[in-house]
Design an enzyme around this catalytic site. Structure first.
Site, PDB file in Angstrom:
ATOM      1  N   CYS A 150       0.736  -1.417   0.257  1.00 44.41           N
ATOM      2  CA  CYS A 150       0.069  -0.081  -0.096  1.00 44.41           C
ATOM      3  C   CYS A 150       0.999   1.331  -0.153  1.00 44.41           C
ATOM      4  CB  CYS A 150      -0.833   0.026   1.229  1.00 44.41           C
ATOM      5  SG  CYS A 150      -2.167  -1.261   1.286  1.00 44.41           S
ATOM      6  N   ALA A 151       2.244   1.181   0.492  1.00 42.50           N
ATOM      7  CA  ALA A 151       2.898   2.333   0.242  1.00 42.50           C
ATOM      8  C   ALA A 151       3.604   2.919  -1.006  1.00 42.50           C
ATOM      9  CB  ALA A 151       3.997   2.096   1.258  1.00 42.50           C
TER      10      ALA A 151
END
Length: 363
Positions: free
Chosen positions: A138-139
């Site tokens: 998700c980063a």
């Protein structure tokens, strides 16, 4: 100058509601010793609807890792070109103007990356650089923006296309019945996004500084176990509390830019869950409305991994954008535990200059 322009977003047509998710959990895990806890956790996510790349019955089946990855590649090639074309149009650029393509995804695997296929099929130059990012989860949305900023800093005037393709539903594992896995089954959704970062001109967020922060000794808090059946997502129960450790990094980055994190005009952050956003409000001393774009993404689409920051940014554009010079923060959070952060000001583009000229002429 690196201006992150208006993103293009797409979601598949198949929709699953929270009530359907809860009914499935009740039916499929009737004898689970922690079923009631799982149901409460899913209800508390705030996710009302999610989109799936396959019909529900196909999503719940597991025909094998090979077949799933074939679905990933076919659906990516079918769906990505549209968001790319729209992102290029939003930025008033063409494929030939792009100097680097950053492709981010943690839900399927291709080698060569989809970047090679895009260059071969969509009119990008053969000398276009390629940067696939596959293991930041998700980063990766925040990381893609930061690498685009770095590239434009190194090569002034260049343009970068970012593409995010996340089919989280292809990771469903029917044999994973831990609380974290069952919660994930009610949290993640599918989406695609694309955005251009322009080295000159453009309307959007001008990225002026970026940074990364890794929380020590949290490598196993968000991870994949790679088995014969594919990727098995593993989520530690301590993950929702990570903002207490990451909020200071956000404050530090903004302070390095001589700004106050509590005094910014807009915030675009990854919506991993409601606890993430609530804790950011607490630790950054902000009202809940400051994260309304991220909350809307979470409510309507669930956690769409690296595409969250682009979907939230698109919602800011839909609201009318910001005044020229408005100051903001954009951040993605993911495995590591890692934060990828950027700060900058709103670039209202050439239109604002024309409006000011017209206003001056009329006085």
């Amino acid at each position: 100058m690196a201006t992150l322009c208006r993103p293009a977003i797409a979601v598949p047509d198949h929709v699953i509601t929270q009530e359907q998710t809860l009914d499935l959990a009740r039916e499929m895990h009737a004898g689970h010793p922690q079923r009631d806890l799982v149901l409460r956790l899913i209800e508390n996510t705030g996710v009302v609807t999610r989109h799936l790349v396959q019909p529900l019955e196909e999503t719940l089946a597991h025909p094998g890792f090979e077949h799933r990855n074939q679905v990933y590649e076919a659906e990516a090639k079918r769906r990505v070109p549209d968001v790319v074309r729209r992102a290029l149009a939003h930025a008033e650029t063409e494929a030939a103007d792009i100097d680097l393509i950053v492709y981010v995804s943690c839900t399927g695997f291709m080698m060569p990356s989809l970047t090679a296929w895009l260059i071969n099929t969509m009119g990008f130059r053969s000398d276009t650089r390629q940067l696939p990012i596959a293991q930041l989860g998700c980063a990766a949305g925040g990381a893609a923006i930061n690498r685009a900023h770095d590239f434009i800093t190194a090569y002034p005037g260049s343009n970068v296309l970012i593409v995010s393709c996340e089919f989280c539903s292809l990771l469903y594992q029917p044999t994973d019945i831990g609380v974290g896995s069952l919660l994930s089954n009610g949290l993640f959704g599918d989406a695609l996004s694309a955005a251009v970062v322009r080295g000159e001109g453009g309307t959007g967020m001008r990225i002026e500084r970026n940074g990364s922060h890794l929380v020590p000794d949290t490598e196993d808090w968000i991870s994949y176990a790679v088995r014969e059946t594919g990727f098995h997502f593993q989520l530690d129960k301590r993950v929702p509390g990570t903002m207490e450790m990451l909020a200071p990094a956000l404050k530090t980055l903004v302070a390095q830019h001589s700004w106050d994190v509590g005094g910014l005009d807009f915030y675009i952050v990854h919506a991993g869950g409601p606890r993430i956003l609530d804790d950011l409000c607490h630790f950054l001393d902000l009202g809940p409305e400051m994260f309304r774009f991220s909350r809307s993404t979470l409510t309507e689409r669930g956690n769409i991994a690296s595409s969250v920051v682009f979907d939230a940014l698109a919602r800011l554009f839909d609201e009318g954008g910001m005044d020229d010079g408005a100051r903001g923060l954009i951040a993605g959070f993911g495995p590591g535990i890692t934060a990828e952060m950027g700060v900058g000001s709103w670039n209202a583009g050439p239109g604002i200059d024309r409006e000011l000229s017209e206003l001056t002429a009329s006085l």
